[in-house]
Write an enzyme that holds these catalytic residues in place. Structure first.
Site, PDB file in Angstrom:
ATOM      1  N   GLY A 142       0.865  -1.177   0.000  1.00  0.00           N
ATOM      2  CA  GLY A 142       0.000   0.000   0.000  1.00  0.00           C
ATOM      3  C   GLY A 142       0.895   1.217   0.000  1.00  0.00           C
ATOM      4  N   GLU A 143       0.724   2.051   0.995  1.00  0.00           N
ATOM      5  CA  GLU A 143       1.563   3.245   1.116  1.00  0.00           C
ATOM      6  C   GLU A 143       2.088   3.291   2.556  1.00  0.00           C
ATOM      7  OE1 GLU A 143       2.808   5.381  -1.115  1.00  0.00           O
ATOM      8  OE2 GLU A 143       3.812   6.081   0.691  1.00  0.00           O
ATOM      9  N   SER A 144       3.396   3.113   2.685  1.00  0.00           N
ATOM     10  CA  SER A 144       3.969   2.971   4.032  1.00  0.00           C
ATOM     11  C   SER A 144       3.789   4.231   4.869  1.00  0.00           C
ATOM     12  CB  SER A 144       5.446   2.598   3.938  1.00  0.00           C
ATOM     13  OG  SER A 144       6.167   3.584   3.225  1.00  0.00           O
ATOM     14  N   CYS A 204       6.059  -5.298   0.334  1.00  0.00           N
ATOM     15  CA  CYS A 204       6.196  -3.961  -0.262  1.00  0.00           C
ATOM     16  C   CYS A 204       6.145  -2.848   0.797  1.00  0.00           C
ATOM     17  CB  CYS A 204       5.189  -3.780  -1.385  1.00  0.00           C
ATOM     18  SG  CYS A 204       5.739  -2.508  -2.551  1.00  0.00           S
ATOM     19  N   ILE A 213       5.572  -3.202  -7.551  1.00  0.00           N
ATOM     20  CA  ILE A 213       4.823  -1.968  -7.829  1.00  0.00           C
ATOM     21  C   ILE A 213       5.403  -0.855  -6.950  1.00  0.00           C
ATOM     22  CG2 ILE A 213       2.545  -0.877  -7.874  1.00  0.00           C
ATOM     23  CD1 ILE A 213       1.374  -3.814  -7.806  1.00  0.00           C
ATOM     24  N   ARG A 214       6.103   0.060  -7.546  1.00  0.00           N
ATOM     25  CA  ARG A 214       6.793   1.133  -6.801  1.00  0.00           C
ATOM     26  C   ARG A 214       7.460   0.548  -5.547  1.00  0.00           C
ATOM     27  NH1 ARG A 214       3.546   4.161  -4.555  1.00  0.00           N
ATOM     28  NH2 ARG A 214       1.656   3.089  -5.083  1.00  0.00           N
ATOM     29  N   HIS A 238       4.682  -8.456  -4.385  1.00  0.00           N
ATOM     30  CA  HIS A 238       3.308  -8.683  -3.890  1.00  0.00           C
ATOM     31  C   HIS A 238       2.774 -10.069  -4.242  1.00  0.00           C
ATOM     32  CE1 HIS A 238       2.204  -4.408  -3.051  1.00  0.00           C
ATOM     33  NE2 HIS A 238       3.108  -4.157  -3.979  1.00  0.00           N
ATOM     34  N   GLU A 295       0.507 -11.556  -2.864  1.00  0.00           N
ATOM     35  CA  GLU A 295      -0.933 -11.563  -2.570  1.00  0.00           C
ATOM     36  C   GLU A 295      -1.786 -11.203  -3.781  1.00  0.00           C
ATOM     37  OE1 GLU A 295       1.239  -9.373  -1.559  1.00  0.00           O
ATOM     38  OE2 GLU A 295       0.448  -7.341  -1.591  1.00  0.00           O
TER      39      GLU A 295
END
Ligand code: GLN
Length: 214
Positions: free
Chosen positions: A63-65, A95, A153-154, A193, A195
């Site tokens: 997600g976004e850490s 991630c 992803i990023r 990822h 998942e």
């Protein structure tokens, strides 16, 4: 030919099924829950102090850490999660989750902290814009062939690590190897990822090799 399938219930030392929580503050927690359930785990989404206190293993999603950190701080969950990881709770971060289980971030957003757990420094968005998102076939130590199709992803990579951290897989960029799957004791982290694919072998590895050990 007839084949038999056995649903395996992962168990803790007391013989009860091990309660695995997926931190559900932000990110792709539903996908992790589905992967864990597909492995036969007793898994649930956790976001409150009580829910997190009640689990014996934790998965921190992609997600976004920075957002996951801010929400954990605002909801007073930071110390609880830090202490549980320090206390040996099996934990897997993918991630953004990898960033959150790193002891240090090379380029944190202003004020950004982590839960910690692995003696490593990670670089956020390490692969750069031109390879923002990509997929590679990875050989991962502990996972039997065939290779795992890893989606980035990023994604972060591990910039430096202590000798106590085991590298399970690396990606080569411009002739340099960058660790993208690591383990230190009961904490596992991947830059990619699993998942979001239908390959549950990383989750199975976490449940079988790491979480079962408590
Ligand atoms: N770049 C994101 C971060 O810094 C991680 C991206 C992801 O989880 N797919 O948190």
């Amino acid at each position: 030919m007839l084949t038999f399938q056995f649903l395996i219930a992962w168990q803790n030392a007391a013989g009860n099924s091990l309660k695995v929580g997926v931190l559900a503050l932000q990110g792709d927690f539903r996908e992790h829950l589905a992967s864990l359930e597909a492995c036969g785990a007793d898994a649930s989404l956790v976001r409150t102090y009580e829910e997190i206190s009640g689990v014996e293993a934790l998965v921190i999603p992609g997600g976004e850490s920075t957002t996951i950190y801010k929400l954990a701080k605002n909801f007073d969950l930071l110390e609880l999660i830090r202490e549980k990881i320090k206390g040996g709770m099996p934990t897997y971060g993918s991630c953004a989750g990898m960033i959150l289980v790193a002891d240090k971030i090379l380029d944190p957003a202003s004020g950004q902290e982590t839960f910690g757990g692995i003696e490593m420094t990670v670089r956020r968005n390490a692969f750069g814009r031109q390879v923002d998102s990509f997929e590679v076939d990875l050989d991962i130590k502990g996972i039997e062939a065939p290779t795992v199709s890893a989606v980035f992803i990023r994604a972060p990579w591990v910039d430096s690590l202590s000798p106590r951290v085991e590298v399970l897989a690396s990606v080569e960029i411009d002739g340099e190897l960058h660790p993208v799957a690591v383990r230190q004791g009961s904490v596992l982290a991947t830059s990619f990822h699993p998942e979001i694919t239908s390959d549950n072998r990383i989750h199975k590895f976490f449940l079988e090799e790491i979480a079962k050990a408590i």
